[in-house]
Scaffold this active site. Sequence first.
Site, PDB file in Angstrom:
ATOM      1  N   SER A 154      -7.731 -30.570 -10.587  1.00  0.00           N
ATOM      2  CA  SER A 154      -9.192 -30.423 -10.626  1.00  0.00           C
ATOM      3  C   SER A 154      -9.596 -29.367  -9.600  1.00  0.00           C
ATOM      4  CB  SER A 154      -9.853 -31.754 -10.251  1.00  0.00           C
ATOM      5  OG  SER A 154     -11.235 -31.572  -9.987  1.00  0.00           O
ATOM      6  N   TYR A 185     -11.006 -38.705  -4.331  1.00  0.00           N
ATOM      7  CA  TYR A 185     -10.750 -38.089  -5.643  1.00  0.00           C
ATOM      8  C   TYR A 185     -10.182 -36.674  -5.441  1.00  0.00           C
ATOM      9  CZ  TYR A 185     -11.314 -35.847 -10.106  1.00  0.00           C
ATOM     10  OH  TYR A 185     -11.060 -35.137 -11.255  1.00  0.00           O
TER      11      TYR A 185
HETATM   12  C1  8X3 Z   1     -13.645 -32.721 -12.328  1.00  0.00           C
HETATM   13  C2  8X3 Z   1     -14.406 -31.714 -11.578  1.00  0.00           C
HETATM   14  O1  8X3 Z   1     -16.284 -31.305  -9.878  1.00  0.00           O
HETATM   15  O2  8X3 Z   1     -16.381 -33.358 -11.141  1.00  0.00           O
HETATM   16  O3  8X3 Z   1     -12.449 -33.055 -11.725  1.00  0.00           O
HETATM   17  O4  8X3 Z   1     -14.752 -33.110  -9.408  1.00  0.00           O
HETATM   18  S1  8X3 Z   1     -15.482 -32.435 -10.454  1.00  0.00           S
END
Ligand code: 8X3
Length: 250
Positions: A134, A147
């Site tokens: 990501s 995350y």
């Molecule tokens: C997805 C992109 O910006 O929502 O992984 O983390 S974000």
Amino acid sequence: MTILVTGASAGFGASISRTLVKAGYQVIGAARRQDKLQHLSQELGAAFLPLEMDVTDTNSVDQALASIPEQWAQIDLLVNNAGLALGMEVAQEANFADWERMIHTNVLGLTYVTRKILPQMVQNNKGYIINLGSTAGSWPYKGGNVYGATKAFVRQFSLNLRTDLVGTRIRVTNVAPGLCGDTEFSNVRFRGDEDRVQAVYENISYLKPEDIANTILWLYQTPAHVNVNHIEIMPVSQTFAGLSVTRDLA
Ligand code: 8X3
């Protein structure tokens, strides 16, 4: 030659499965939710094999992989797509159980499936692992704490895999998408809070799952001597914010 896609029941995983089957490949779609996989199976026909698998449960992964029929068992491409974001609270307020679940799925799940599939690829001296990272793994944002850290792990793990695979023909790529809609990502992150979900995508031309699926198809079809280490993709509507400075903070 078989492709294994984890998290295939929805979002990126379903779109990647669709795109690869339409391109003529045989795809095993692994996920927990069998009802959704069955729908996809009906849609995609004989070139798609639904496989019940929970990447956070090593027994489930072992059993699922052992149950793959002989003619599907040679995995040429593993797409480690299963992953999730939970919550967006700042670190001091975040729910620790959310952190644990993200680490369990995005880090431990991904590494376990990789560790299981890799020996077969090395033995054949052939194969490709595509990990779904990501932009959050490279670009910090408020509330991205664990995350983003799991996705930084995915990026570095991808690079380190290539290092260990020196001298083999096995390819590894970290695919890092930015803001993408038409998936369950924000519904999961905000636990079905529709207002918050809608606010993320309001008046934005976001990436679509097909954009990521087409990137993966392109990567897979690049010549065997090409290895894309890391590819980062954002919608044109998204860019960097720069560093933040607080004034009068003695
Ligand atoms: C997805 C992109 O910006 O929502 O992984 O983390 S974000």
